[in-house]
Scaffold this motif. Sequence first.
Motif, PDB file in Angstrom:
ATOM      1  N   VAL A   1       6.115   6.233  -3.575  1.00  0.00           N
ATOM      2  CA  VAL A   1       5.160   6.102  -4.665  1.00  0.00           C
ATOM      3  C   VAL A   1       3.809   6.524  -4.107  1.00  0.00           C
ATOM      4  CG1 VAL A   1       4.039   4.534  -6.296  1.00  0.00           C
ATOM      5  CG2 VAL A   1       6.437   4.149  -5.642  1.00  0.00           C
ATOM      6  N   ARG A   2       3.216   7.532  -4.725  1.00  0.00           N
ATOM      7  CA  ARG A   2       1.898   8.036  -4.317  1.00  0.00           C
ATOM      8  C   ARG A   2       0.933   7.702  -5.439  1.00  0.00           C
ATOM      9  NH1 ARG A   2       0.210  12.085  -0.640  1.00  0.00           N
ATOM     10  NH2 ARG A   2       2.378  12.179  -0.034  1.00  0.00           N
ATOM     11  N   ILE A   3      -0.117   6.955  -5.106  1.00  0.00           N
ATOM     12  CA  ILE A   3      -1.086   6.508  -6.106  1.00  0.00           C
ATOM     13  C   ILE A   3      -2.428   7.163  -5.796  1.00  0.00           C
ATOM     14  CG2 ILE A   3      -2.290   4.527  -7.090  1.00  0.00           C
ATOM     15  CD1 ILE A   3       0.148   2.837  -6.134  1.00  0.00           C
ATOM     16  N   VAL A   4      -2.974   7.867  -6.785  1.00  0.00           N
ATOM     17  CA  VAL A   4      -4.307   8.458  -6.674  1.00  0.00           C
ATOM     18  C   VAL A   4      -5.191   7.688  -7.650  1.00  0.00           C
ATOM     19  CG1 VAL A   4      -5.697  10.553  -6.881  1.00  0.00           C
ATOM     20  CG2 VAL A   4      -3.293  10.712  -6.157  1.00  0.00           C
ATOM     21  N   ASP A   5      -6.216   6.994  -7.134  1.00  0.00           N
ATOM     22  CA  ASP A   5      -7.049   6.195  -8.016  1.00  0.00           C
ATOM     23  C   ASP A   5      -8.168   7.031  -8.653  1.00  0.00           C
ATOM     24  OD1 ASP A   5      -9.161   6.364  -6.170  1.00  0.00           O
ATOM     25  OD2 ASP A   5      -8.933   4.315  -5.454  1.00  0.00           O
ATOM     26  N   GLU A   6      -9.014   6.374  -9.448  1.00  0.00           N
ATOM     27  CA  GLU A   6     -10.068   7.093 -10.189  1.00  0.00           C
ATOM     28  C   GLU A   6     -11.077   7.759  -9.273  1.00  0.00           C
ATOM     29  OE1 GLU A   6     -11.775   3.192  -9.198  1.00  0.00           O
ATOM     30  OE2 GLU A   6      -9.836   3.781 -10.006  1.00  0.00           O
ATOM     31  N   ARG A   7     -11.154   7.331  -8.021  1.00  0.00           N
ATOM     32  CA  ARG A   7     -12.063   7.965  -7.061  1.00  0.00           C
ATOM     33  C   ARG A   7     -11.349   9.010  -6.211  1.00  0.00           C
ATOM     34  NH1 ARG A   7     -14.652   2.637  -4.603  1.00  0.00           N
ATOM     35  NH2 ARG A   7     -14.931   1.538  -6.541  1.00  0.00           N
ATOM     36  N   ARG A   8     -10.105   9.316  -6.575  1.00  0.00           N
ATOM     37  CA  ARG A   8      -9.273  10.319  -5.892  1.00  0.00           C
ATOM     38  C   ARG A   8      -8.834   9.881  -4.496  1.00  0.00           C
ATOM     39  NH1 ARG A   8      -8.847  10.724 -10.315  1.00  0.00           N
ATOM     40  NH2 ARG A   8      -9.976  12.098 -11.662  1.00  0.00           N
ATOM     41  N   ARG A   9      -8.819   8.559  -4.252  1.00  0.00           N
ATOM     42  CA  ARG A   9      -8.303   8.021  -2.997  1.00  0.00           C
ATOM     43  C   ARG A   9      -6.789   7.900  -3.138  1.00  0.00           C
ATOM     44  NH1 ARG A   9     -12.038   2.832  -2.879  1.00  0.00           N
ATOM     45  NH2 ARG A   9     -10.818   2.687  -4.769  1.00  0.00           N
ATOM     46  N   VAL A  10      -6.078   8.277  -2.092  1.00  0.00           N
ATOM     47  CA  VAL A  10      -4.613   8.314  -2.123  1.00  0.00           C
ATOM     48  C   VAL A  10      -4.026   7.193  -1.276  1.00  0.00           C
ATOM     49  CG1 VAL A  10      -2.569   9.706  -1.631  1.00  0.00           C
ATOM     50  CG2 VAL A  10      -4.657  10.811  -2.469  1.00  0.00           C
ATOM     51  N   THR A  11      -3.090   6.457  -1.874  1.00  0.00           N
ATOM     52  CA  THR A  11      -2.305   5.449  -1.176  1.00  0.00           C
ATOM     53  C   THR A  11      -0.843   5.861  -1.323  1.00  0.00           C
ATOM     54  OG1 THR A  11      -3.890   3.709  -1.712  1.00  0.00           O
ATOM     55  CG2 THR A  11      -1.664   3.003  -1.096  1.00  0.00           C
ATOM     56  N   VAL A  12      -0.086   5.840  -0.210  1.00  0.00           N
ATOM     57  CA  VAL A  12       1.317   6.235  -0.235  1.00  0.00           C
ATOM     58  C   VAL A  12       2.164   5.062   0.234  1.00  0.00           C
ATOM     59  CG1 VAL A  12       3.059   7.840   0.635  1.00  0.00           C
ATOM     60  CG2 VAL A  12       0.716   8.640   0.225  1.00  0.00           C
ATOM     61  N   ILE A  13       3.142   4.691  -0.593  1.00  0.00           N
ATOM     62  CA  ILE A  13       4.091   3.639  -0.256  1.00  0.00           C
ATOM     63  C   ILE A  13       5.461   4.305  -0.126  1.00  0.00           C
ATOM     64  CG2 ILE A  13       5.181   1.497  -1.037  1.00  0.00           C
ATOM     65  CD1 ILE A  13       2.609   1.141  -2.824  1.00  0.00           C
ATOM     66  N   THR A  14       6.080   4.109   1.040  1.00  0.00           N
ATOM     67  CA  THR A  14       7.404   4.672   1.296  1.00  0.00           C
ATOM     68  C   THR A  14       8.397   3.535   1.443  1.00  0.00           C
ATOM     69  OG1 THR A  14       6.384   6.538   2.462  1.00  0.00           O
ATOM     70  CG2 THR A  14       8.740   6.191   2.809  1.00  0.00           C
ATOM     71  N   LEU A  15       9.458   3.582   0.646  1.00  0.00           N
ATOM     72  CA  LEU A  15      10.487   2.555   0.715  1.00  0.00           C
ATOM     73  C   LEU A  15      11.518   2.923   1.771  1.00  0.00           C
ATOM     74  CD1 LEU A  15      11.055   1.936  -3.084  1.00  0.00           C
ATOM     75  CD2 LEU A  15       9.723   0.572  -1.492  1.00  0.00           C
ATOM     76  N   GLY A  16      12.095   1.929   2.379  1.00  0.00           N
ATOM     77  CA  GLY A  16      13.062   2.146   3.450  1.00  0.00           C
ATOM     78  C   GLY A  16      12.353   2.087   4.785  1.00  0.00           C
ATOM     79  N   SER A  17      12.984   2.617   5.775  1.00  0.00           N
ATOM     80  CA  SER A  17      12.426   2.546   7.132  1.00  0.00           C
ATOM     81  C   SER A  17      11.251   3.480   7.306  1.00  0.00           C
ATOM     82  CB  SER A  17      13.503   2.825   8.164  1.00  0.00           C
ATOM     83  OG  SER A  17      14.064   4.101   7.923  1.00  0.00           O
ATOM     84  N   GLY A  18      10.940   4.285   6.289  1.00  0.00           N
ATOM     85  CA  GLY A  18       9.767   5.149   6.329  1.00  0.00           C
ATOM     86  C   GLY A  18      10.095   6.461   6.900  1.00  0.00           C
TER      87      GLY A  18
END
Length: 186
Positions: free
Chosen positions: A169-186
Amino acid sequence: MSLWQHIRRSALLLPLLLAACAGQGIQGASSERDIARVEAYFHTVDLKAAPFSQVWPDGAVGSGELAYHPGYLDMRFTAPHPMTLHAEGRHAVFTDSATGAETRIGLAHNPLGLLLDNPVHLGGAVTVTDIRHAPGVLQLSLARTDNPSQGLVTLRFRDSAARLALYEVRIVDERRRVTVITLGSG
């Protein structure tokens, strides 16, 4: 025009471009099948103690276990230190045990809120802005229909034997900051 001015001008136009793309949505029988498959996945998903890793916008990395079903998310970080994110419905609470800080987050205007409806519906208030296929992978990007500049969520699924398994799941917020969540061992 200097390079810096060009970059700044481009950055100012980014929200407008994102809004234009999001407003168009995705159409076609193949796209409708993909959207229906993802909705079906979210209607039946029930993750419990799923390992995850997360990369924050500043490059810091964390990991732990999460639980998820429509309308509910509980992330328990073990690294870099114990923290929790608990989200239900329209609100989330982030607790950092190292500092004792507790942050309450409204999800009505947060991209994460797109995944906390129960049931998850990829239409109406949510617009599918992009669908991509690669061998064994299905990727969908989502935005709020009424305000796509509030952020974008991109979901990546393993697609094997007509079964989907969410792995990023890649989340780009209103300020264009990116957070990436990887499920499993990564």
